[in-house]
Design a protein around this motif. Structure first.
Motif, PDB file in Angstrom:
ATOM      1  N   SER A   1       0.819  -1.222   0.000  1.00  0.00           N
ATOM      2  CA  SER A   1       0.000   0.000   0.000  1.00  0.00           C
ATOM      3  C   SER A   1       0.846   1.263   0.000  1.00  0.00           C
ATOM      4  N   ASP A   2       0.246   2.349  -0.461  1.00  0.00           N
ATOM      5  CA  ASP A   2       0.905   3.652  -0.446  1.00  0.00           C
ATOM      6  C   ASP A   2       1.229   4.070   0.983  1.00  0.00           C
ATOM      7  N   GLN A   3       0.312   3.758   1.904  1.00  0.00           N
ATOM      8  CA  GLN A   3       0.504   4.166   3.298  1.00  0.00           C
ATOM      9  C   GLN A   3       1.729   3.485   3.906  1.00  0.00           C
ATOM     10  N   GLU A   4       1.877   2.174   3.649  1.00  0.00           N
ATOM     11  CA  GLU A   4       3.052   1.463   4.156  1.00  0.00           C
ATOM     12  C   GLU A   4       4.335   2.051   3.589  1.00  0.00           C
ATOM     13  N   ALA A   5       4.316   2.303   2.283  1.00  0.00           N
ATOM     14  CA  ALA A   5       5.511   2.829   1.623  1.00  0.00           C
ATOM     15  C   ALA A   5       5.856   4.213   2.143  1.00  0.00           C
ATOM     16  N   SER A   6       4.855   5.063   2.316  1.00  0.00           N
ATOM     17  CA  SER A   6       5.092   6.427   2.779  1.00  0.00           C
ATOM     18  C   SER A   6       5.673   6.433   4.192  1.00  0.00           C
ATOM     19  N   ALA A   7       5.171   5.548   5.056  1.00  0.00           N
ATOM     20  CA  ALA A   7       5.674   5.470   6.431  1.00  0.00           C
ATOM     21  C   ALA A   7       7.124   4.986   6.439  1.00  0.00           C
ATOM     22  N   LEU A   8       7.431   3.986   5.622  1.00  0.00           N
ATOM     23  CA  LEU A   8       8.792   3.447   5.591  1.00  0.00           C
ATOM     24  C   LEU A   8       9.776   4.451   4.994  1.00  0.00           C
ATOM     25  N   MET A   9       9.339   5.191   3.974  1.00  0.00           N
ATOM     26  CA  MET A   9      10.204   6.181   3.332  1.00  0.00           C
ATOM     27  C   MET A   9      10.336   7.457   4.155  1.00  0.00           C
ATOM     28  N   ALA A  10       9.499   7.613   5.185  1.00  0.00           N
ATOM     29  CA  ALA A  10       9.485   8.814   6.046  1.00  0.00           C
ATOM     30  C   ALA A  10       9.209  10.069   5.239  1.00  0.00           C
ATOM     31  N   HIS A  11       8.246   9.965   4.312  1.00  0.00           N
ATOM     32  CA  HIS A  11       7.876  11.127   3.498  1.00  0.00           C
ATOM     33  C   HIS A  11       6.901  12.023   4.249  1.00  0.00           C
ATOM     34  N   SER A  12       6.888  13.282   3.863  1.00  0.00           N
ATOM     35  CA  SER A  12       5.988  14.238   4.511  1.00  0.00           C
ATOM     36  C   SER A  12       4.564  14.130   3.986  1.00  0.00           C
ATOM     37  N   SER A  13       4.392  13.513   2.821  1.00  0.00           N
ATOM     38  CA  SER A  13       3.051  13.368   2.255  1.00  0.00           C
ATOM     39  C   SER A  13       2.966  12.131   1.379  1.00  0.00           C
ATOM     40  N   LEU A  14       1.730  11.626   1.214  1.00  0.00           N
ATOM     41  CA  LEU A  14       1.502  10.486   0.336  1.00  0.00           C
ATOM     42  C   LEU A  14       1.770  10.833  -1.120  1.00  0.00           C
ATOM     43  N   GLN A  15       1.579  12.103  -1.467  1.00  0.00           N
ATOM     44  CA  GLN A  15       1.764  12.530  -2.853  1.00  0.00           C
ATOM     45  C   GLN A  15       3.203  12.278  -3.320  1.00  0.00           C
ATOM     46  N   ILE A  16       4.179  12.557  -2.446  1.00  0.00           N
ATOM     47  CA  ILE A  16       5.578  12.326  -2.803  1.00  0.00           C
ATOM     48  C   ILE A  16       5.814  10.846  -3.059  1.00  0.00           C
ATOM     49  N   THR A  17       5.279  10.007  -2.180  1.00  0.00           N
ATOM     50  CA  THR A  17       5.451   8.561  -2.335  1.00  0.00           C
ATOM     51  C   THR A  17       4.832   8.075  -3.636  1.00  0.00           C
ATOM     52  N   ARG A  18       3.604   8.500  -3.900  1.00  0.00           N
ATOM     53  CA  ARG A  18       2.895   8.040  -5.093  1.00  0.00           C
ATOM     54  C   ARG A  18       3.567   8.510  -6.377  1.00  0.00           C
ATOM     55  N   LYS A  19       4.079   9.732  -6.364  1.00  0.00           N
ATOM     56  CA  LYS A  19       4.644  10.311  -7.586  1.00  0.00           C
ATOM     57  C   LYS A  19       6.004   9.722  -7.934  1.00  0.00           C
ATOM     58  N   HIS A  20       6.840   9.488  -6.927  1.00  0.00           N
ATOM     59  CA  HIS A  20       8.239   9.132  -7.207  1.00  0.00           C
ATOM     60  C   HIS A  20       8.622   7.702  -6.821  1.00  0.00           C
ATOM     61  N   TYR A  21       7.837   7.035  -5.985  1.00  0.00           N
ATOM     62  CA  TYR A  21       8.301   5.768  -5.427  1.00  0.00           C
ATOM     63  C   TYR A  21       7.392   4.568  -5.692  1.00  0.00           C
ATOM     64  N   ARG A  22       6.196   4.791  -6.167  1.00  0.00           N
ATOM     65  CA  ARG A  22       5.276   3.678  -6.366  1.00  0.00           C
ATOM     66  C   ARG A  22       5.204   3.341  -7.850  1.00  0.00           C
ATOM     67  N   LEU A  23       6.251   2.730  -8.375  1.00  0.00           N
ATOM     68  CA  LEU A  23       6.357   2.485  -9.807  1.00  0.00           C
ATOM     69  C   LEU A  23       5.504   1.309 -10.266  1.00  0.00           C
ATOM     70  N   LYS A  24       5.117   0.424  -9.364  1.00  0.00           N
ATOM     71  CA  LYS A  24       4.292  -0.729  -9.737  1.00  0.00           C
ATOM     72  C   LYS A  24       2.807  -0.462  -9.567  1.00  0.00           C
ATOM     73  N   GLY A  25       2.471   0.702  -9.000  1.00  0.00           N
ATOM     74  CA  GLY A  25       1.066   1.016  -8.770  1.00  0.00           C
ATOM     75  C   GLY A  25       0.561   0.448  -7.453  1.00  0.00           C
ATOM     76  N   GLN A  26      -0.631   0.855  -7.085  1.00  0.00           N
ATOM     77  CA  GLN A  26      -1.240   0.443  -5.821  1.00  0.00           C
ATOM     78  C   GLN A  26      -1.847  -0.951  -5.952  1.00  0.00           C
ATOM     79  N   LYS A  27      -1.581  -1.803  -4.975  1.00  0.00           N
ATOM     80  CA  LYS A  27      -2.191  -3.133  -4.947  1.00  0.00           C
ATOM     81  C   LYS A  27      -3.572  -3.027  -4.331  1.00  0.00           C
ATOM     82  N   VAL A  28      -4.588  -3.536  -5.026  1.00  0.00           N
ATOM     83  CA  VAL A  28      -5.973  -3.401  -4.563  1.00  0.00           C
ATOM     84  C   VAL A  28      -6.640  -4.769  -4.501  1.00  0.00           C
TER      85      VAL A  28
END
Length: 366
Positions: free
Chosen positions: A325-352
């Motif tokens: 999930s984006d939330q897991e990735a954002s917490a692990l990356m210590a990003h200030s917002s989900l937008q940063i994680t989604r834009k630059h780090y989630r290259l495989k897309g969200q698992k649903v």
């Protein structure tokens, strides 16, 4: 007699500066020499960032700023030294380009159209990335100029000047590529990558982990970029986590090389032959580690099926992309917002979770 023309190198430096025998020198004006024990020239050092810092401490920048060169000089002396070393180096490179192109212009005469011309020239001569970096610094200079009472209107706000739209790096390291790289990577890099895969930490945060940051129950790190603290548990329900398993690999690596080296004591988890950190805290660089990485990457490209190189940061992106999930990735990356994680780090897309689907009537076979 006309004054001697400044060389191309010195022309990009602040007024009264020159580069002499590898050192930055400040030629003290006649009316200020009494402040420097009568010296006509003062050494500012060989490092450009340190030179600006020393310049700021030696000489109070004239507040009567009318030329762009004067504004850029004041920004160099008062604003840049407060930034982290890596940002300072980037800022100084931008300021050199800006000073060379715009330095002799009156501040009030610089318009949005003129800035667009600079953007286009810089983009063609250097790169679009450099042009965007220069525009960021130039915009902040105008913001500070308003704060200092030099101007009242900002020529770049409200989208008067728009930066280049650059495509973000989207290199995803496939599992098979990582396996190929592991065939040629050194035991040190394999130990490093094992913890990288478990934590996704930035390179500087990996290389600055100290032994005191590791307890019997957790690994604690403080992000050098954001200041955020992250705690990784080593055990869950009595079972070792991936972080604990990685620490075991690192410990085994250093134990295995002790017989071939003079034993060293170090405060750092990852340390060189002398026990020091691979991360240089003064310059915010890690040239030694980078050399090891690049050397083994070149070998991997020649000796394995790997076709395209990847960076240490690409492994961080892989860690974030492989999570559910984006939330897991954002917490692990210590990003200030989900937008940063989604834009630059989630290259495989969200698992649903798939939707229940439609209940469709069966057709009778004809």
């Amino acid at each position: 007699m006309a004054p001697k023309k400044r060389s191309q190198t010195n022309r990009a430096l602040p007024k009264y500066w020159r580069l002499k025998n590898g050192s930055y020198m400040y030629r003290v004006p006649q009316h200020l020499r009494h402040l420097h024990n009568g010296k006509t020239e003062v050494s500012l050092g060989q490092n450009l960032s340190q030179a600006y810092s020393k310049y700021a401490s030696l000489f109070q920048v004239d507040e009567r700023v009318t030329l762009m060169r004067q504004l850029l000089d004041r920004y160099s002396a008062e604003v840049v030294p407060d930034k982290v070393p890596a940002t300072q180096r980037s800022n100084h490179r931008s300021l050199i380009r800006l000073r060379s192109a715009l330095g002799d212009n009156m501040i009030a005469a610089v318009t949005s159209q003129g800035i667009y011309q600079y953007k286009d020239i810089c983009g063609r001569k250097y790169s679009k990335k450099y042009a965007n970096l220069d525009l960021e610094i130039l915009s902040h200079c105008f913001t500070k100029a308003i704060e200092w009472g030099v101007i009242t209107n900002h020529p770049m706000t409200d989208k008067k000047v728009v930066k280049y739209s650059l495509k973000a790096r989207n290199r995803y390291v496939e599992d098979w590529e990582l396996e190929e790289w592991c065939k040629i990577a050194s035991p040190f890099l394999l130990a490093y990558a094992s913890l990288k895969g478990a934590t996704g930490l930035r390179k500087q945060d990996m290389l600055t982990i100290r032994l005191r940051d590791i307890t019997d129950t957790e690994l604690t790190t403080t992000n050098l970029k954001t200041g955020k603290t992250i705690r990784f548990p080593l055990w869950i329900d009595g079972e070792p986590t991936s972080v604990q398993l990685a620490l075991d690999v690192i410990q085994e690596y250093y134990r295995s090389i002790q017989h071939s080296r003079v034993p060293v004591l170090s405060h750092f988890l990852f340390h060189n032959k002398k026990g020091g950190s691979y991360w240089n805290f003064d310059s915010a660089t890690c040239s030694g580690f980078d050399s090891i990485w690049q050397r083994h990457m070149k070998k991997a490209l020649k000796a394995t099926q790997l076709q395209e190189s990847f960076t240490d940061h690409d492994l961080r992106t892989k860690v974030a992309s492989d999570l559910d999930s984006d939330q897991e990735a954002s917490a692990l990356m210590a990003h200030s917002s989900l937008q940063i994680t989604r834009k630059h780090y989630r290259l495989k897309g969200q698992k649903v979770v798939p939707a229940p689907g439609f209940i469709l009537p069966k057709r009778k076979s004809e």
